[in-house]
Design an enzyme around this catalytic site. Sequence first.
Site, PDB file in Angstrom:
ATOM      1  N   ASP A  98       0.869  -1.175   0.000  1.00  0.00           N
ATOM      2  CA  ASP A  98       0.000   0.000   0.000  1.00  0.00           C
ATOM      3  C   ASP A  98       0.906   1.224   0.000  1.00  0.00           C
ATOM      4  OD1 ASP A  98      -2.004  -1.852   0.332  1.00  0.00           O
ATOM      5  OD2 ASP A  98      -2.841  -0.970   2.146  1.00  0.00           O
ATOM      6  N   HIS A 154       4.883  -7.341  -0.256  1.00  0.00           N
ATOM      7  CA  HIS A 154       4.639  -8.641  -0.862  1.00  0.00           C
ATOM      8  C   HIS A 154       5.350  -8.755  -2.215  1.00  0.00           C
ATOM      9  CE1 HIS A 154       1.166  -9.532   1.925  1.00  0.00           C
ATOM     10  NE2 HIS A 154       1.308  -8.225   2.090  1.00  0.00           N
ATOM     11  N   SER A 255       7.804   3.841   5.210  1.00  0.00           N
ATOM     12  CA  SER A 255       8.976   4.274   4.460  1.00  0.00           C
ATOM     13  C   SER A 255       8.703   4.214   2.967  1.00  0.00           C
ATOM     14  CB  SER A 255      10.198   3.436   4.846  1.00  0.00           C
ATOM     15  OG  SER A 255      11.376   4.070   4.402  1.00  0.00           O
TER      16      SER A 255
END
Length: 310
Positions: A98, A154, A255
């Site tokens: 995200d 991921h 980050s």
Amino acid sequence: MTMRDLISGLTQQENLNFLLTNRIPRATLTRFMGWFSKVEQPLIRDLSIACWRLFSDLDLSEAHKTSFKSLHDCFTRELRPGLRPLDFDPAIVVSPCDAIIGAFGKVVDTEVFQIKGAPYSLRDLLGDPALVDAHRNGRFITLRLTSSMYHRFHAPHDCRIERVTFVHGDVWNVNPIALKRVERLFCRNERAVLQTRLPTGEALTLVPVAAILVASIRLHFIDVTLNAQTRGPTIFPCDASVRKGEELGWFEHGSTIILLAPEDFEFCDNVVESARIKVGQPLMRKIAGASACVVDPSEGMEIAAEPAKL
């Protein structure tokens, strides 16, 4: 209020933001936050999460758990199953996290941008001349995770992870204000370079970049947490085959991930600077007519495209 007054006010706000988040003992504060976030005392935990929600857009409605042991446990929360649909089309590279989309585009020889007008070299970012050559004239995209976002990342495609290089460095803030003021910021900060290969044999590289309060990156496939206390080898050879959407690890706050892809990929229509993107949404597409032989990186067998969800 005149336009000049408005610009002056915004500049002053940016200067204050930069001062408060960078002109401080960054490393010391980051080490303290690493310790403090793991405190499991209920009052400290509850007050910390309440303050975090007060000053951000933190939304825990997607979290798998409804209660947390500590602030760190909340930072690294898992999502409820089925919330991030994945596109298993073998021509598509999906977002690994995200994020808010930052600078993206074509690598000009070996040069990329942290923001418009602020270039940096892949050699400074990656450190490996062979890997730099593999991404010469390829594609790059910058994905910034804010503090309130889901912090796990991921696999963007079926791939084989061949090596991880951990680069010690600083912990500058990675928000747009800092990117405008600190040259080559991503090349200064601590980061991990994850070298992978697509089933076609092409290089696909992820660079998770640490930042203030978050100089800690957990990688499951080598069972290690990388941070300023990491000792021993900074190069971790590995041979891990992962499927698209498989969890690779997490940041411990928020980050940036820089993704480098082959030249024969193009960006999908939903990729717009400053737009939000979620894990599993299309990011890049193999250009029509380019070689699209897709095989299982662990078994050498063809992979069938099928929808899936995290």
